[in-house]
Design an enzyme around this catalytic site. Structure first.
Site, PDB file in Angstrom:
ATOM      1  N   SER A   1       0.847  -1.191   0.000  1.00  0.00           N
ATOM      2  CA  SER A   1       0.000   0.000   0.000  1.00  0.00           C
ATOM      3  C   SER A   1       0.880   1.238   0.000  1.00  0.00           C
ATOM      4  O   SER A   1       2.084   1.163   0.308  1.00  0.00           O
ATOM      5  CB  SER A   1      -0.885  -0.014   1.253  1.00  0.00           C
ATOM      6  OG  SER A   1      -1.531   1.223   1.471  1.00  0.00           O
TER       7      SER A   1
ATOM      8  N   TYR B   1      -4.353  -0.855   9.766  1.00  0.00           N
ATOM      9  CA  TYR B   1      -4.076  -1.041   8.336  1.00  0.00           C
ATOM     10  C   TYR B   1      -2.659  -0.575   8.010  1.00  0.00           C
ATOM     11  O   TYR B   1      -1.908  -1.259   7.306  1.00  0.00           O
ATOM     12  CB  TYR B   1      -5.101  -0.268   7.503  1.00  0.00           C
ATOM     13  CG  TYR B   1      -5.015  -0.540   6.019  1.00  0.00           C
ATOM     14  CD1 TYR B   1      -5.632  -1.650   5.462  1.00  0.00           C
ATOM     15  CD2 TYR B   1      -4.318   0.326   5.174  1.00  0.00           C
ATOM     16  CE1 TYR B   1      -5.552  -1.906   4.095  1.00  0.00           C
ATOM     17  CE2 TYR B   1      -4.239   0.073   3.813  1.00  0.00           C
ATOM     18  CZ  TYR B   1      -4.864  -1.033   3.275  1.00  0.00           C
ATOM     19  OH  TYR B   1      -4.785  -1.287   1.926  1.00  0.00           O
TER      20      TYR B   1
END
Length: 256
Positions: free
Chosen positions: A148, A161
């Site tokens: 990410s 996350y």
């Protein structure tokens, strides 16, 4: 009808891939891209990836649904074993399945922390381990983890996350260090802001959406299909000397 596969070093004909979270979005796009390059695909997830399997079979490739809830590691070995039994081998693992929880850090709950870490990091490691044992025994394999922008940055309101995707970056490098000499390539793709279900809340927030678009040199959100070429590259012989790399597909986000 059989669609001719890609030729040359990007050709995946005869290869078998596992793609987790293959039902929609990035996972579906990557699964179809691998099939277009010639691979057969085990589509893994809690929700049966019927549409993805249909698209792959329409390309003339084999595809099978492997049902598994990766919020725990219980199904991990079965995913590998079922793939090998149904499709005859395992050459490529794409660890795409992931979840996200949003809240201010001061309000973030233990339950939301554990849910995200278990799915996005713990299960990824143990699936790499199970696939890695198979690949080491055969002397070859490709593992591609989905990282990410938050592998590189902190973000806001997504502490678990961010921690999980930072962990993916480190895990990818660690496995590359251990397995490169054994014939296994381990790399990662870091998507930028891609229009998927996971980013729906950001797209719907007018202020956040505008601030994101203003930062992206390409001036738009990415599409899930934009990840397909990167996945094919890292899964193919074209990337045989690429190890421990995190490939950003981000419209230039990190360059700004």
């Amino acid at each position: 009808m059989t669609t001719p596969s890609v030729s040359g070093p990007f050709d995946l004909t005869g290869k078998v891939a596992i793609v987790t979270g293959a039902n929609t979005g990035i996972g579906q796009a990557i699964a179809v891209a691998l099939a277009t390059a010639g691979a057969d695909v085990a589509c893994v997830g809690r929700t049966p990836a019927e549409d993805t399997v249909a698209r792959i079979r329409a390309l003339g490739r084999n595809a099978e649904i492997v049902s598994a809830d990766l919020s725990t590691i219980e199904p991990v070995q079965r995913v590998v074993d079922e793939t090998v039994a149904k499709l005859g081998g395992l050459d490529i693992l794409i660890n795409n399945a992931g979840i996200i929880r949003r809240a201010d850090a001061v309000d973030f709950t233990e339950a939301d922390w554990d849910a995200v870490i278990d799915t996005n990091l713990k299960s990824v490691f143990f699936l790499c381990q199970a696939a890695g044992r198979h690949m080491i025994a055969q002397g070859s394999g490709k593992i591609v983890n989905i990282a990410s922008m938050l592998t590189f940055q902190g973000g806001i309101r997504v502490p678990s996350y961010t921690a999980s995707k930072s962990g993916i970056g480190g895990l990818t490098k660690l496995l590359a260090n251990e397995w490169a000499a054994k014939g296994i390539n381990v790399n990662a793709i870091a998507p930028g802001y891609i229009a998927t279900n996971n980013t729906a809340a950001l797209q719907a927030d007018e202020t956040r959406n505008r601030s994101i678009l203003d930062r992206i040199p390409a001036g738009k959100w990415g599409d899930a299909s934009d990840l397909g070429g990167a996945a094919v590259f890292l899964s193919s012989a074209a990337a045989k000397y690429v190890q421990g790399h995190i490939l950003a597909v981000d419209g230039g986000w990190l360059a700004r």
